[in-house]
Write a protein that holds these residues in place. Structure first.
Motif, short mmCIF file in Angstrom:
data_model
loop_
_atom_site.label_atom_id
_atom_site.label_comp_id
_atom_site.label_asym_id
_atom_site.label_seq_id
_atom_site.Cartn_x
_atom_site.Cartn_y
_atom_site.Cartn_z
N ALA A 1 0.84 -1.20 0.00
CA ALA A 1 0.00 0.00 0.00
C ALA A 1 0.88 1.26 0.00
CB ALA A 1 -0.92 -0.02 1.21
N LEU A 2 1.95 1.24 0.83
CA LEU A 2 2.86 2.38 0.87
C LEU A 2 3.53 2.58 -0.47
CD1 LEU A 2 4.91 2.23 4.19
CD2 LEU A 2 3.59 4.14 3.30
N LEU A 3 3.97 1.47 -1.04
CA LEU A 3 4.70 1.48 -2.30
C LEU A 3 3.84 2.10 -3.41
CD1 LEU A 3 6.40 -1.82 -3.49
CD2 LEU A 3 5.48 -0.21 -5.10
N LEU A 4 2.54 1.76 -3.38
CA LEU A 4 1.66 2.22 -4.45
C LEU A 4 1.02 3.56 -4.14
CD1 LEU A 4 -0.04 -1.18 -5.37
CD2 LEU A 4 1.81 0.01 -6.55
N SER A 5 1.39 4.13 -2.97
CA SER A 5 0.73 5.38 -2.60
C SER A 5 1.25 6.55 -3.42
CB SER A 5 0.96 5.66 -1.11
OG SER A 5 2.33 5.95 -0.91
N GLY A 6 2.28 6.31 -4.20
CA GLY A 6 2.79 7.39 -5.04
C GLY A 6 3.72 8.34 -4.32
N ASN A 7 4.17 7.96 -3.11
CA ASN A 7 5.10 8.82 -2.38
C ASN A 7 6.48 8.75 -3.01
OD1 ASN A 7 6.70 10.21 -0.63
ND2 ASN A 7 6.69 8.60 0.94
N ARG A 8 6.89 9.86 -3.60
CA ARG A 8 8.15 9.83 -4.32
C ARG A 8 9.29 10.52 -3.59
NH1 ARG A 8 6.47 11.17 -10.45
NH2 ARG A 8 5.32 12.87 -9.49
N ARG A 9 8.94 11.38 -2.62
CA ARG A 9 10.03 12.10 -1.95
C ARG A 9 9.86 12.25 -0.45
NH1 ARG A 9 11.69 16.09 -5.12
NH2 ARG A 9 11.01 15.10 -7.01
N GLN A 10 8.63 12.11 0.06
CA GLN A 10 8.42 12.37 1.47
C GLN A 10 9.22 11.41 2.36
OE1 GLN A 10 4.33 12.31 2.48
NE2 GLN A 10 4.47 14.16 3.71
N GLY A 11 9.93 11.96 3.33
CA GLY A 11 10.67 11.12 4.26
C GLY A 11 12.08 10.80 3.79
N HIS A 12 12.42 11.24 2.59
CA HIS A 12 13.73 10.90 2.05
C HIS A 12 14.87 11.37 2.95
CE1 HIS A 12 17.29 11.48 -0.52
NE2 HIS A 12 16.92 10.34 -1.04
N ALA A 13 14.76 12.63 3.39
CA ALA A 13 15.86 13.21 4.18
C ALA A 13 16.01 12.46 5.51
CB ALA A 13 15.58 14.69 4.43
N VAL A 14 14.89 12.18 6.15
CA VAL A 14 14.94 11.49 7.45
C VAL A 14 15.56 10.11 7.29
CG1 VAL A 14 13.56 10.63 9.36
CG2 VAL A 14 12.87 12.73 8.17
N LEU A 15 15.09 9.38 6.28
CA LEU A 15 15.61 8.03 6.06
C LEU A 15 17.10 8.05 5.77
CD1 LEU A 15 12.76 6.46 3.90
CD2 LEU A 15 13.31 5.99 6.28
N ASN A 16 17.51 9.08 5.02
CA ASN A 16 18.92 9.20 4.66
C ASN A 16 19.78 9.32 5.92
OD1 ASN A 16 21.19 9.50 3.17
ND2 ASN A 16 20.85 11.65 2.68
N VAL A 17 19.37 10.21 6.82
CA VAL A 17 20.13 10.41 8.05
C VAL A 17 20.05 9.17 8.93
CG1 VAL A 17 20.29 11.77 10.15
CG2 VAL A 17 19.82 12.90 7.97
N LEU A 18 18.82 8.64 9.08
CA LEU A 18 18.64 7.47 9.93
C LEU A 18 19.48 6.29 9.46
CD1 LEU A 18 14.89 7.02 10.89
CD2 LEU A 18 16.86 7.37 12.38
N GLY A 19 19.37 5.99 8.17
CA GLY A 19 20.04 4.81 7.62
C GLY A 19 21.52 4.84 7.88
N LYS A 20 22.14 6.00 7.60
CA LYS A 20 23.59 6.06 7.76
C LYS A 20 23.99 6.14 9.22
CE LYS A 20 24.42 8.03 3.24
NZ LYS A 20 24.27 9.27 2.50
#
Lengths: 552, 209
Positions: free
Chosen positions: A275-294
């Motif tokens: 459902a998340l994948l198909l929600s069309g979210n293309r950029r939201q949360g990118h910055a947070v995930l980037n910082v979190l992941g690393k």
């Protein structure tokens, strides 16, 4: 042939069935019934012990998987990924026990973490009275497990990624407007997950039934189920073995339920994910995930690295008062204490490691070479390989020991080496199979058209060309064997000592200095093995340009 | 030098039940048969079948005869069929001379001397101790051909061996290979996309598909 690995596992499991239901003629128990189970379920704190095992079984893989996926998403296609590839194998080589001791030195109330903030920030002049090690929820134990499972899952993921064409998928999604991390999470992660399933089940099985990490970092009142099983098994009162058998069966059921819960949760998560994948979210949360992941990965692997360095510091530390950040004096005294006791455990460790690894490498190479000559891939082999990793060790090893006792086999190095190879073979296979299959088949064909028999081709062409992955597989096997605690303890009947059994035995009651020396030695040998595996092919082939740098 | 002919008798190859190709021909010593056709038609699987390592996904029938000798039941290393691939595939862990020595049967006398002569024949004397990675493209191609000849094949298969070479080298190596194989009186099958290869071979051409 590899399927033979399942036999000792099945034999071990069946050997605990009868005693669990009160039937152990050797000890004059010949009336089967549910007595033992009644006794087990009325044992104080048994529910809590079982719950600890179950929660560790589920939280450890969940945390490890989340961190690994976030890290891979945020670093895909960057230099981070290749740096990680080099770091991950040596970290994987560190035995669980050594990592757990290092972690203890770091986060204990008197450990480095609290020293660094004391007294300036915290105001503490003496170690605070906090229950961090052996906390009753088992959180520290799970942290210790996560630190070691992350390198394992990372290695498995890095090995699986090339076949997914990750870059292509990410570029495709990016051209549709997705930010890189979301592109990776939506297009690569769903394809990667199925390839990580078996390794994750192995993580569940290990976390649910670990003994060494639980002894070092886990709760004590009551301890985890696995620790209690070992307690009952080594009780001088042999009748406690009935209890141990029933508890081992309970352990098996807990592990299987944990895997069952995980599979059920997979379905729910898959639905939500889609459902998340198909929600069309293309950029939201990118910055947070980037910082979190690393940052999360830097923190975890950093913790592991600092823990290892603390072992070094502690092993040479003289007077080290709280809250000093570093020891006031340095000493060799811990080494002098350990030195005279070292010979037998060190010799056993090396002997067991070399024997079980040599056996495993021979077996795995025979299987892979047979497969390559037949020109096809046996489809179901992976499951058979994983069986010793999926069944909780404490359950089948304990049964196997009972069985061997009844057959009047003498415990000793041979038996322990055999038990080690049950765990060494799967890891050697996992390490060697890919590079072995990836060797260009044209080399073999070319050699045949030049008139070389398959055997001559193997000796003169394949063996030298596969020297690097073979050396790596050997180092992996050595590391696995050296890390074995339970297999050594049970099949050796406590009489075969290794660096690992000695180190873990000191968990309660040893001084920090001697613990650090044992743990350091235990970690140093596998790392030395990896260093040699890395350097040997480079040195050997230093005059052959195309043979260097194809390390796999 | 007198060689034997290579006969392909009613050869049919199919992949998962799908018919790929059918060949029925005879190649005289020193002659070259060129096989052309679009990708995926099974040209390389024809070579694999003759050399003796067709993947088990394929099914094939028909006899391969070298002179009077039937090759079908022999393993690849006993067929006496040499193969040049797209790449020279010099073994990266062996020196140039060791690459050549690997191809010389242990029943041959003066093996080392044979290797030296083979190097000299293509102007590479003194290159024996070199790492193959340090050779130029043309030198590698020559060594690969010499290695093939040292294994004393009775027939030769060429799997687009010139396609990876630079344009200026291609012609030179092509000439060299065909001349050498003609002199050695070896029946040869060439698989290629390139019409110039076919023309240079001077032999019959069959087009598949």
């Amino acid at each position: 042939m590899i399927a033979l690995l399942t036999l000792p596992v099945l034999a071990g499991l069946s050997a605990i069935l009868l005693p669990a239901f009160g039937y152990l003629p050797a000890l004059q128990h010949d009336e089967p019934g549910l007595m033992v189970w009644r006794e087990l379920f009325t044992t104080p704190g048994i529910g809590r012990s079982a719950w600890l095992s179950l929660s560790a079984a589920l939280l450890t893989p969940l945390l490890s998987l989340t961190l690994v996926m976030l890290f891979l998403a945020s670093t895909s296609g960057t230099r981070w990924a290749s740096a990680m590839r080099r770091l991950v194998a040596p970290l994987l080589a560190v035995p669980h026990a050594a990592a757990a001791f290092g972690l203890a030195f770091l986060i204990a109330p008197s450990g480095l973490m609290f020293r660094l903030v004391s007294p300036e920030l915290s105001g503490w002049q003496r170690p605070p009275d906090l229950l961090i090690l052996n906390d009753s929820l088992g959180l520290t134990m799970m942290l210790g497990l996560v630190l070691k499972e992350i390198p394992f899952l990372l290695l498995m993921a890095l090995a699986a990624l090339p076949q997914l064409n990750a870059d292509q998928r990410v570029n495709m999604a990016r051209s549709l407007g997705y930010r890189p991390i979301l592109a990776w999470l939506w297009t690569v992660a769903p394809a990667l997950y199925p390839l990580l399933r078996l390794p994750l089940f192995a993580v569940i099985a290990f976390a649910s039934a670990t003994v060494d990490v639980a002894l070092i970092l886990g709760p004590t009142l009551p301890p985890t189920l696995s620790v209690r099983i070992i307690g009952w098994f080594s009780d001088p009162d042999l009748n406690q073995r009935l209890l141990a058998s029933a508890a081992a069966l309970l352990q098996l059921m807990i592990t299987l339920s944990a895997i069952g819960v995980w599979i059920a949760a997979e379905k729910i998560v898959a639905g939500l994910y889609r459902a998340l994948l198909l929600s069309g979210n293309r950029r939201q949360g990118h910055a947070v995930l980037n910082v979190l992941g690393k940052s999360l990965m830097v923190i975890t692997l950093g913790t592991l690295l600092i823990s290892l360095m603390l072992l070094v510091v502690q092993a040479f530390a003289g007077t080290w008062r709280f809250p000093d950040n570093l020891p006031a004096t340095w000493t060799l005294q811990h080494w002098q204490t350990v030195g005279p006791l070292l010979l037998a455990p060190l010799g056993n460790t090396l002997l067991l490691g070399l024997l079980s690894t040599a056996l495993a490498v021979l077996l795995v190479v025979a299987v892979l070479e047979h497969e390559s000559r037949q020109g096809r891939k046996p489809a179901q082999i992976l499951w058979a390989i994983y069986i010793p990793l999926l069944v909780p060790q404490v359950a089948f090893l304990y049964g196997l020991t009972l069985l061997l006792e009844q057959l009047r086999w003498q415990p000793g190095l041979m038996m322990v080496g055999f038990a080690h190879s049950l765990f060494v073979v799967p890891y050697v296979y996992l390490s060697l199979a890919e590079p072995y299959r990836r060797l260009d088949p044209r080399w073999q064909q070319l050699a045949a058209t030049l008139g070389a028999s398959p055997n001559r081709t193997w000796w003169h062409i394949k063996l030298p060309m596969l020297l690097a992955p073979l050396a790596t597989a050997f180092a992996v096997g050595l590391a696995v064997s050296i890390g074995q605690y339970l297999a050594t303890l049970l099949t050796g009947a406590g009489r075969v000592t290794t660096l690992t059994t000695e180190a873990v035995a000191l968990a309660s009651g040893g001084t920090r200095g001697t613990i650090a020396v044992w743990a350091l030695l235990q970690a140093a040998i596998p790392m030395l093995g990896f260093a040699m595996a890395l350097m040997l092919p480079r040195f050997w082939w230093r005059k052959r340009r195309d043979m260097t740098g194809q390390l796999t | 030098m007198s060689g034997v002919s290579l006969t392909l008798k009613d050869i049919q190859i199919s992949l998962h039940g799908r018919h790929l190709l059918q060949v029925n021909t005879r190649i005289e010593p020193g002659a070259t048969l060129t096989v052309m056709g679009p990708s995926g038609i099974g040209k390389s699987s024809l070579l694999a079948y003759i050399a003796g390592f067709l993947a088990s996904d394929f099914s094939a029938s028909g006899e391969i005869l070298l002179g009077e000798r039937c090759l079908n039941s022999l393993p690849a290393e006993q067929r006496g069929v040499g193969l040049l691939f797209q790449d020279p595939l010099l073994f990266p862990h062996l020196s140039v001379a060791q690459n050549l020595l690997f191809a010389v049967s242990r029943h041959v006398s003066h093996r080392q001397q044979q290797v030296d002569q083979a190097l000299e024949a293509v102007g590479l004397q003194g290159f024996g101790d070199r790492d193959p990675a340090t050779l130029s493209g043309g030198q590698k191609a020559r060594v690969a051909l010499q290695r093939l000849l040292l294994s004393q094949p009775k027939a030769v298969l060429l799997d687009e061996p010139f396609s990876r070479l630079d344009a200026h080298l291609r012609q030179e190596i092509r000439q060299h290979v065909f001349q050498t194989l003609r002199d050695a009186a070896l029946p040869t099958i060439l698989v290629t996309h390139d019409v110039e290869d076919a023309a240079a071979s001077g032999g019959p051409v069959i087009t598949l598909g």
